[in-house]
Design a protein around this motif. Sequence first.
Motif, PDB file in Angstrom:
ATOM      1  N   LEU A 253       0.837  -1.202   0.000  1.00 40.59           N
ATOM      2  CA  LEU A 253       0.000   0.000   0.000  1.00 40.59           C
ATOM      3  C   LEU A 253       0.872   1.252   0.000  1.00 40.59           C
ATOM      4  CD1 LEU A 253      -2.880  -0.703   2.552  1.00 40.59           C
ATOM      5  CD2 LEU A 253      -3.122  -0.099   0.140  1.00 40.59           C
ATOM      6  N   ASP A 254       1.907   1.225   0.837  1.00 42.32           N
ATOM      7  CA  ASP A 254       2.812   2.375   0.904  1.00 42.32           C
ATOM      8  C   ASP A 254       3.405   2.679  -0.465  1.00 42.32           C
ATOM      9  OD1 ASP A 254       2.523   2.971   3.606  1.00 42.32           O
ATOM     10  OD2 ASP A 254       4.126   1.625   4.230  1.00 42.32           O
ATOM     11  N   ARG A 257       0.741   3.924  -2.962  1.00 46.66           N
ATOM     12  CA  ARG A 257       0.356   5.291  -2.629  1.00 46.66           C
ATOM     13  C   ARG A 257       1.454   6.280  -3.010  1.00 46.66           C
ATOM     14  NH1 ARG A 257      -2.745   8.248   1.467  1.00 46.66           N
ATOM     15  NH2 ARG A 257      -4.012   6.420   1.016  1.00 46.66           N
ATOM     16  N   GLY A 260       1.258   7.406  -6.360  1.00 47.03           N
ATOM     17  CA  GLY A 260       0.012   8.072  -6.731  1.00 47.03           C
ATOM     18  C   GLY A 260      -0.913   7.190  -7.553  1.00 47.03           C
ATOM     19  N   ARG A 262      -3.936   4.303  -8.135  1.00 52.13           N
ATOM     20  CA  ARG A 262      -5.207   3.999  -7.482  1.00 52.13           C
ATOM     21  C   ARG A 262      -5.476   2.504  -7.457  1.00 52.13           C
ATOM     22  NH1 ARG A 262      -8.555   7.069 -11.628  1.00 52.13           N
ATOM     23  NH2 ARG A 262      -7.010   5.803 -12.730  1.00 52.13           N
ATOM     24  N   PRO A 264      -8.574  -0.244  -7.047  1.00 54.75           N
ATOM     25  CA  PRO A 264      -7.972  -1.268  -7.892  1.00 54.75           C
ATOM     26  C   PRO A 264      -7.762  -0.824  -9.338  1.00 54.75           C
ATOM     27  CG  PRO A 264     -10.326  -1.618  -7.781  1.00 54.75           C
ATOM     28  CD  PRO A 264     -10.040  -0.365  -7.004  1.00 54.75           C
ATOM     29  N   ASP A 265      -8.118   0.424  -9.656  1.00 50.46           N
ATOM     30  CA  ASP A 265      -8.069   0.859 -11.056  1.00 50.46           C
ATOM     31  C   ASP A 265      -6.701   0.660 -11.691  1.00 50.46           C
ATOM     32  OD1 ASP A 265      -9.890   2.184  -9.276  1.00 50.46           O
ATOM     33  OD2 ASP A 265     -10.679   3.180 -11.058  1.00 50.46           O
ATOM     34  N   THR A 281      -9.342   0.477   4.865  1.00 49.32           N
ATOM     35  CA  THR A 281      -8.359   1.041   3.960  1.00 49.32           C
ATOM     36  C   THR A 281      -9.096   1.557   2.740  1.00 49.32           C
ATOM     37  OG1 THR A 281      -8.065  -1.200   3.161  1.00 49.32           O
ATOM     38  CG2 THR A 281      -6.400  -0.357   4.676  1.00 49.32           C
ATOM     39  N   ASP A 282      -8.370   2.229   1.918  1.00 49.89           N
ATOM     40  CA  ASP A 282      -8.970   2.852   0.750  1.00 49.89           C
ATOM     41  C   ASP A 282      -8.451   2.176  -0.500  1.00 49.89           C
ATOM     42  OD1 ASP A 282     -10.071   4.516  -1.132  1.00 49.89           O
ATOM     43  OD2 ASP A 282      -8.570   6.090  -0.852  1.00 49.89           O
ATOM     44  N   ARG A 325     -13.104  -4.825  -1.945  1.00 55.07           N
ATOM     45  CA  ARG A 325     -13.106  -4.107  -3.217  1.00 55.07           C
ATOM     46  C   ARG A 325     -11.744  -3.848  -3.829  1.00 55.07           C
ATOM     47  NH1 ARG A 325     -17.666   0.229  -2.440  1.00 55.07           N
ATOM     48  NH2 ARG A 325     -17.083   0.501  -4.636  1.00 55.07           N
ATOM     49  N   GLU A 329     -14.432  -4.050  -8.881  1.00 51.91           N
ATOM     50  CA  GLU A 329     -15.841  -4.189  -8.575  1.00 51.91           C
ATOM     51  C   GLU A 329     -16.396  -5.379  -9.322  1.00 51.91           C
ATOM     52  OE1 GLU A 329     -17.413  -2.206  -6.598  1.00 51.91           O
ATOM     53  OE2 GLU A 329     -15.913  -0.626  -6.366  1.00 51.91           O
ATOM     54  N   ARG A 345     -15.489   8.700  -0.912  1.00 50.10           N
ATOM     55  CA  ARG A 345     -15.273  10.126  -1.161  1.00 50.10           C
ATOM     56  C   ARG A 345     -15.125  10.331  -2.655  1.00 50.10           C
ATOM     57  NH1 ARG A 345     -11.363  12.876  -0.473  1.00 50.10           N
ATOM     58  NH2 ARG A 345     -12.165  14.773   0.452  1.00 50.10           N
ATOM     59  N   SER A 346     -15.572  11.432  -3.134  1.00 56.65           N
ATOM     60  CA  SER A 346     -15.287  11.720  -4.542  1.00 56.65           C
ATOM     61  C   SER A 346     -14.312  12.885  -4.603  1.00 56.65           C
ATOM     62  CB  SER A 346     -16.580  12.063  -5.286  1.00 56.65           C
ATOM     63  OG  SER A 346     -17.400  12.867  -4.475  1.00 56.65           O
ATOM     64  N   THR A 347     -13.448  12.835  -5.579  1.00 55.60           N
ATOM     65  CA  THR A 347     -12.471  13.921  -5.713  1.00 55.60           C
ATOM     66  C   THR A 347     -13.118  15.036  -6.501  1.00 55.60           C
ATOM     67  OG1 THR A 347     -11.353  12.051  -6.718  1.00 55.60           O
ATOM     68  CG2 THR A 347      -9.966  13.746  -5.718  1.00 55.60           C
TER      69      THR A 347
ATOM     70  N   HIS B 280      -3.440   4.724   5.617  1.00 54.64           N
ATOM     71  CA  HIS B 280      -4.116   4.048   4.513  1.00 54.64           C
ATOM     72  C   HIS B 280      -5.619   3.930   4.659  1.00 54.64           C
ATOM     73  CE1 HIS B 280      -0.336   3.127   2.702  1.00 54.64           C
ATOM     74  NE2 HIS B 280       0.117   2.688   3.867  1.00 54.64           N
ATOM     75  N   THR B 281      -6.156   4.499   5.726  1.00 55.30           N
ATOM     76  CA  THR B 281      -7.600   4.460   5.851  1.00 55.30           C
ATOM     77  C   THR B 281      -8.193   5.461   4.882  1.00 55.30           C
ATOM     78  OG1 THR B 281      -7.326   6.007   7.663  1.00 55.30           O
ATOM     79  CG2 THR B 281      -7.690   3.715   8.251  1.00 55.30           C
ATOM     80  N   ASP B 282      -9.492   5.435   4.792  1.00 56.04           N
ATOM     81  CA  ASP B 282     -10.175   6.290   3.830  1.00 56.04           C
ATOM     82  C   ASP B 282     -11.008   7.322   4.571  1.00 56.04           C
ATOM     83  OD1 ASP B 282     -11.537   7.398   1.724  1.00 56.04           O
ATOM     84  OD2 ASP B 282     -12.981   5.747   1.585  1.00 56.04           O
ATOM     85  N   PRO B 343      -3.957  10.318  -4.472  1.00 58.34           N
ATOM     86  CA  PRO B 343      -4.908   9.444  -5.179  1.00 58.34           C
ATOM     87  C   PRO B 343      -6.194   9.215  -4.399  1.00 58.34           C
ATOM     88  CG  PRO B 343      -3.206   8.133  -4.087  1.00 58.34           C
ATOM     89  CD  PRO B 343      -2.905   9.580  -3.792  1.00 58.34           C
ATOM     90  N   ARG B 345     -10.250   7.501  -5.054  1.00 59.61           N
ATOM     91  CA  ARG B 345     -11.214   6.923  -5.991  1.00 59.61           C
ATOM     92  C   ARG B 345     -12.398   7.867  -6.115  1.00 59.61           C
ATOM     93  NH1 ARG B 345     -14.289   3.189  -5.384  1.00 59.61           N
ATOM     94  NH2 ARG B 345     -14.112   2.098  -7.350  1.00 59.61           N
ATOM     95  N   SER B 346     -12.966   7.903  -7.256  1.00 57.19           N
ATOM     96  CA  SER B 346     -14.198   8.691  -7.350  1.00 57.19           C
ATOM     97  C   SER B 346     -15.369   7.739  -7.594  1.00 57.19           C
ATOM     98  CB  SER B 346     -14.096   9.701  -8.489  1.00 57.19           C
ATOM     99  OG  SER B 346     -13.439   9.135  -9.587  1.00 57.19           O
ATOM    100  N   THR B 347     -16.488   8.103  -7.082  1.00 52.33           N
ATOM    101  CA  THR B 347     -17.666   7.248  -7.278  1.00 52.33           C
ATOM    102  C   THR B 347     -18.298   7.626  -8.587  1.00 52.33           C
ATOM    103  OG1 THR B 347     -18.165   8.345  -5.211  1.00 52.33           O
ATOM    104  CG2 THR B 347     -19.120   6.174  -5.544  1.00 52.33           C
TER     105      THR B 347
END
Lengths: 348, 348
Positions: A253-254, A257, A260, A262, A264-265, A281-282, A325, A329, A345-347, B280-282, B343, B345-347
């Motif tokens: 993860l480190d 991250r 930069g 993402r 699972p994209d 986690t995210d 996830r 998905e 969250r959405s950016t 790493h949490t969201d 980074p 994720r966006s929904t």
Amino acid sequence: MASIKDVAAAAGVSVATVSRVLNDHPSVSADARTRVRAAVEELGYRPNVVARSLRTDETRTLGLVISDVVNPYFADLARSVEEEARALGYSVIIGNADERPDLQDHHVRTLLDRRIDGLLVSPTDGGSPLMLNAAREGTPMVFVDRWIPGVDVPVVRADGRAAVHDLVAHLHALGHRRLAIIAGPAATTTGSERVEAFRAALGEYGLPLPDAYTGQGDFQAESGRRATERFLDLAEPPEVVFAADNLMALGALDAIRARGLRIPDDIALAAFDDIPWFTHTDPAITAISQPTAELGRSAVRALVDRVEGRTARSVTLPARLVVRRSCGEPSAAHSPTARPSSPRRSTP
Amino acid sequence: MASIKDVAAAAGVSVATVSRVLNDHPSVSADARTRVRAAVEELGYRPNVVARSLRTDETRTLGLVISDVVNPYFADLARSVEEEARALGYSVIIGNADERPDLQDHHVRTLLDRRIDGLLVSPTDGGSPLMLNAAREGTPMVFVDRWIPGVDVPVVRADGRAAVHDLVAHLHALGHRRLAIIAGPAATTTGSERVEAFRAALGEYGLPLPDAYTGQGDFQAESGRRATERFLDLAEPPEVVFAADNLMALGALDAIRARGLRIPDDIALAAFDDIPWFTHTDPAITAISQPTAELGRSAVRALVDRVEGRTARSVTLPARLVVRRSCGEPSAAHSPTARPSSPRRSTP
DNA sequence: CTGAAAGCGCTTACAG
DNA sequence: CTGAAAGCGCTTACAG
């Protein structure tokens, strides 16, 4: 500190009688018994277990040598081991090997020097002469989580084979074809078995496991980070990284991250071992969950069986896949349980 | 197992001489020394530390009673304690109290029965008679992390006052005015101090800390979850929840996630204790970081000082605030270090 | 039912 | 430099 002599004097009996009362020996008169009990109370007497151990040659103590207390999986294991041992009337002394064979040896030696009644170990390597000797010379011993092939010691562990297979099936269904693994040390059974199970499962789907996709880790976070960086540096990086334990997943993860990327994209991630943080986690991390508490309990029961002269059997419990996830998905059709309102969250 | 007698016989000397060689006593002839060394090697002899302890009245062992091994903060503390103790020639036996006073007492008793040379404790409560007695009767003892007021025992801990103040300043700057805390048990110093520091800091900003915004937890995840649920059920829920330890923060996360709320948009979260997973949490969690390893080392040094007859002093180290994103995005002007490419994720 | 005595495996003052 | 002996605090066969 008051000794047994003081109690004997206070109760007006011999030390032998005091000892008998303390050990619930039947042949003590009711009268002597109450006088001794009163004296014990009065003086706040506590038997010296060091002296008792020297005499009886048993310490009612179990040693537990684990590879890393800071690893939540092993902390959990240690907790359940202590719990079960306490229930059976034993104390446990934990030795933390930090995945270092030299430290492991230090602890095995120290524990043996203390004359523990039995040893629970999750070996960091193939076994030093010290440990192998101890096993051969009859020190009651049980391996937990990891074991050493060819040594005649009961093993209590989880079998992750089926779960790894399920994981690969899940990844394949999501369309992933380039799968990589961060393995633990080949000298540990969990290190090699997890790669083998992964390779075997890939084989069933006609997928290869190239050397470049096999990272060598040591079950510590830093090695997960390094292995992941190497994967990401590849001309054709893997689509999925499977970390063979939770700490290497943290390292992965480190690394991800830091670039930069993402999940699972850009890259998917899964881990062996499930821990509470994986939910948060995210994104939440898909993991293989072990029945940790049950492993600890079974291991203690097996060891105590050996200590008390009964025969102990090996125990193998199943691990299971927990899909979240971090690998992508699932399409709606395949995941009736997906929570539609799952918060993200959405950016901007 | 070979005993000192066997070694003496094999070397053709008395057990006294063997003992002297083993303990590096100067007055042994070179000849005797080598013969003994050879016999020791030959027989694979290891001194029986149980017998040695009985005779010398010292065990070279320290007891560590912590509130919860599964709490990463305490696991880390235990690790550094063991490391420093080992460096100083001591072993450590860990007792896990699981935040339960009865279990804490069980371990203190067991450790005392084992005649450990000194006791390191992070008290779960105000101290049982057993523990207070031990301290009064001169058992070398040091409190670490938490302590018991009015007991004459050195304390090694972090002072979070300034960091809590920094946290409140940070929250205030982000526009938050309704701040809540999930406190630890009032019977623990860290339980009460953190609320007090929080209340004091709020006071400086003219903010109240209503009872409804003071959740009572016990430093375990489940209590954090329950307290957070109660906050969320309020007609006017708080804008920020500050969990007084990392496990209660985990519980808070569970509760927030279960309601489908977003952090920090719907509610902000901060925690006392920093752990690797908070990155790493969201989203990543703003936390107060303690110098855990240094606390462990200092505590051991203080205890060993007492054990070896020197005087030990209390040590207080500073904690510090680590700002991340769980309390809101600082405006660009205030956060020159914000990573633009961070980074997320966006929904869809 | 009870106690005197031996002994677990060491260390250490004491005498030589 | 070396050894015989006492003793740490218990438990337990043995004898009564």
